[in-house]
Design an enzyme around this catalytic site. Structure first.
Site, mmCIF file in Angstrom:
data_model
loop_
_atom_site.group_PDB
_atom_site.id
_atom_site.type_symbol
_atom_site.label_atom_id
_atom_site.label_comp_id
_atom_site.label_asym_id
_atom_site.label_seq_id
_atom_site.Cartn_x
_atom_site.Cartn_y
_atom_site.Cartn_z
ATOM 1 N N ASP A 83 39.356 7.411 35.335
ATOM 2 C CA ASP A 83 40.551 7.780 34.567
ATOM 3 C C ASP A 83 41.737 6.943 35.052
ATOM 4 O OD1 ASP A 83 42.371 9.000 32.976
ATOM 5 O OD2 ASP A 83 42.329 10.945 33.988
ATOM 6 N N ASP A 85 45.554 6.392 34.324
ATOM 7 C CA ASP A 85 46.721 6.961 33.639
ATOM 8 C C ASP A 85 47.947 6.063 33.795
ATOM 9 O OD1 ASP A 85 45.545 9.217 32.572
ATOM 10 O OD2 ASP A 85 45.883 10.411 34.377
ATOM 11 N N SER A 113 42.942 6.494 26.070
ATOM 12 C CA SER A 113 43.072 7.939 26.241
ATOM 13 C C SER A 113 43.825 8.556 25.062
ATOM 14 C CB SER A 113 43.807 8.248 27.542
ATOM 15 O OG SER A 113 45.131 7.746 27.492
ATOM 16 N N GLU A 138 41.818 8.113 39.049
ATOM 17 C CA GLU A 138 40.975 9.247 39.419
ATOM 18 C C GLU A 138 39.552 8.996 38.957
ATOM 19 O OE1 GLU A 138 41.339 14.101 39.641
ATOM 20 O OE2 GLU A 138 42.689 12.948 38.349
#
Length: 414
Positions: A83, A85, A113, A138
Site C-alpha cells: 500500500d 499512500d 487506490s 504499508e
C-alpha cells in the site's frame, strides 16, 4: 465504484475472499468499513463466513448497496499487498520517486487506490519479519482487506507475480528500521578458508586484480550462484532486474562497496544490457547507478583481505545483548501496533452494531404501530360484517312473517 472484473488478475478472481466496503466518517475522517455482500452486515477479516465470491460482491455494489469491493488476505494464500499512500497527484497523475521505484522493482499487478492519491501493488511472496509499516508505506499478507478498484496502471503486469527477492529488498530499504538492517543477513556465504567480513562499513580497500577477485568469488561457497549470474543466466529469478540486483549484491561484497569498480565489473558480465545506462529517475540517475547504490545499501558486510581481530568475547556478548534488546523493543512496538489496530477494528464493529440495533429498533417500533392499526381496521371490518349479516337475517325473518300473514288473511277473504 464500478470495477471491471476482466481487468483483475485470475489469482484474485478465483478466490472466495471478497467483501464490500462503505465509506463512513469516523472521528472526522473518512473510513472504509468492510461489509458482507448480501446481508450488509459488518465483514471481518478473520471470519470467512462474511466473505464471498467476486461476482456476488460486484453485484452488491452495482445494486447501490456498497461503495466498492475489497480482497481479504489470509495465511492460505501467497498474496502480499503493498500500500503506497499520498504519493500520487490525482490531477496530473504524477507520482513521487519512491513510489515509482517500488512499482518498477516489484513489477506486478498495480492499480490506483480509490482516492486516486496512491497505489496498490499485489505480489506473491512471504512478508519478512519485523515491522510492516513506515510512514505512507504499508505491507499486508494476512488478516486485512485491500480495496480493489481495477484502475490498472499502464505498463505494469496484469498478473500477480512472485517477487520475493524484490519484496525483501524493498522491506529492508523502505520499511524496516536502520538498526534492524544491521542485523540482516548479507547476500553472500563465504567458504571456510576465506577471510572474514568486516563490521559492515564500506571503507575497505580490496586491492586485488579483477581476475583474482573473480576467482575468489567463483570459488566461494556461493560461487555457483555468482558464476551463473556472471555468465548472464537469470534462471531462478522472476525478472532480469532481480538478477541484476543479485549480482550487484555479490559484487558489493567482493569489492568492499566500491561503486565505480562494481560498475566496471558488471559491464564485463553477461547481464549487461542497454537498460543499464538508461536514465530512469528524476534526479538523472541511470538504472545501473541506482541498482549499484541499492546493492551497497543492502549489504551489511564486505570482504576484507586483511580481517581485523580486535573483537573479544565480552564485546561480542555485549553486542548480542544489545541486539536482543533491540529485537525485543521492535517486537513490543509491533505487538502494540497490532493490538491497537485490533482494538480499533473491534470498536468500529461495536459502533456499527449499536447503530444497526438502533435502526432495527426503529423498524420494530414502526412495524408494531402498523400491525396495531391493521388489527384495529380488521376488527372494525369484522364488526361491520356481523351487523350487516344480522340486518339481512332480521329482514328475512320479517319477510317470512308478513308472507304468512298475507296468506292467512287472503284465505279468510275468499
Amino acid at each position: 465504484m464500478s470495477v471491471d472484473a476482466s481487468i483483475l488478475p485470475d489469482e484474485l478472481c478465483e478466490r472466495e475472499q471478497w467483501v464490500c466496503w462503505k465509506e463512513e466518517e469516523r472521528d472526522g475522517k473518512a473510513t472504509k468499513i468492510p461489509v458482507t455482500p448480501g446481508s450488509g452486515g459488518f465483514a471481518s477479516s478473520t471470519d470467512s463466513e462474511t466473505w464471498t465470491e467476486l461476482k456476488t460482491a460486484l453485484e452488491y455494489v452495482e445494486a447501490g448497496n456498497a461503495d466498492g469491493v475489497g480482497f481479504v488476505f489470509t495465511d492460505d494464500d501467497p498474496i502480499v499487498g503493498v500500500d503506497l499512500d499520498d504519493c500520487r497527484d490525482p490531477e496530473t497523475e504524477d507520482s513521487d520517486e519512491a513510489a515509482r521505484d517500488i512499482i518498477e522493482r516489484l513489477d506486478s499487478y498495480t492499480e490506483v487506490s480509490p482516492s486516486g492519491t496512491g497505489y496498490h501493488v499485489l505480489i506473491k511472496g512471504d512478508l519478512p519479519e519485523g515491522r510492516n509499516r513506515r510512514g505512507s508505506f504499508e505491507l499486508y499478507e494476512t488478516v486485512r482487506f485491500f480495496t480493489v478498484t481495477g484502475n490498472h496502471v499502464d505498463g505494469t503486469p496484469t498478473r500477480v507475480a512472485r517477487r520475493q527477492d524484490a519484496l525483501v529488498a524493498i522491506h529492508r530499504e523502505y520499511v524496516q528500521d536502520t538498526d534492524d538492517n544491521s542485523n540482516a543477513e548479507p547476500d553472500h556465504c563465504e567458504s571456510a578458508d576465506e577471510p572474514s567480513a568486516t563490521d559492515g562499513s564500506a571503507d575497505v580497500d580490496v586491492d586485488l586484480a579483477d581476475e583474482e577477485l573473480l576467482e575468489k568469488a567463483v570459488n566461494a561457497a556461493n560461487g555457483a550462484k555468482f558464476e551463473r549470474l556472471w555468465n548472464g543466466n537469470t534462471g531462478g529469478y522472476d525478472s532480469q532486474s532481480e538478477a541484476d540486483m543479485a549480482l550487484c549484491n555479490l559484487l558489493a561484497f567482493w569489492t568492499g562497496g566500491d561503486q565505480a569498480r562494481m560498475d566496471d565489473l558488471f559491464r564485463q558480465s553477461g547481464l549487461l544490457r542497454e537498460k543499464w545506462d538508461e536514465v530512469h529517475y528524476a534526479d538523472g540517475s541511470t538504472y545501473g547507478e541506482k541498482t549499484i547504490e541499492r546493492a551497497v545499501g543492502n549489504t551489511s558486510a564486505f570482504y576484507d583481505p586483511e580481517p581485523r581481530k580486535e573483537s573479544t568475547r565480552d564485546s561480542a556478548s555485549t553486542a548480542d545483548s544489545s541486539v536482543d534488546t533491540d529485537r525485543g523493543q521492535v517486537y513490543l512496538v509491533e505487538k502494540n501496533r497490532l493490538l491497537s489496530e485490533r482494538v480499533e477494528e473491534l470498536e468500529t464493529l461495536l459502533e456499527w452494531k449499536n447503530e444497526h440495533i438502533k435502526v432495527l429498533e426503529a423498524e420494530v417500533e414502526q412495524l408494531t404501530v402498523e400491525f396495531a392499526e391493521r388489527d384495529q381496521a380488521t376488527d372494525q371490518t369484522h364488526e361491520e360484517r356481523v351487523d350487516d349479516a344480522n340486518l339481512d337475517n332480521d329482514g328475512a325473518q320479517l319477510g317470512s312473517v308478513w308472507g304468512r300473514t298475507k296468506q292467512l288473511f287472503g284465505k279468510g277473504s275468499k
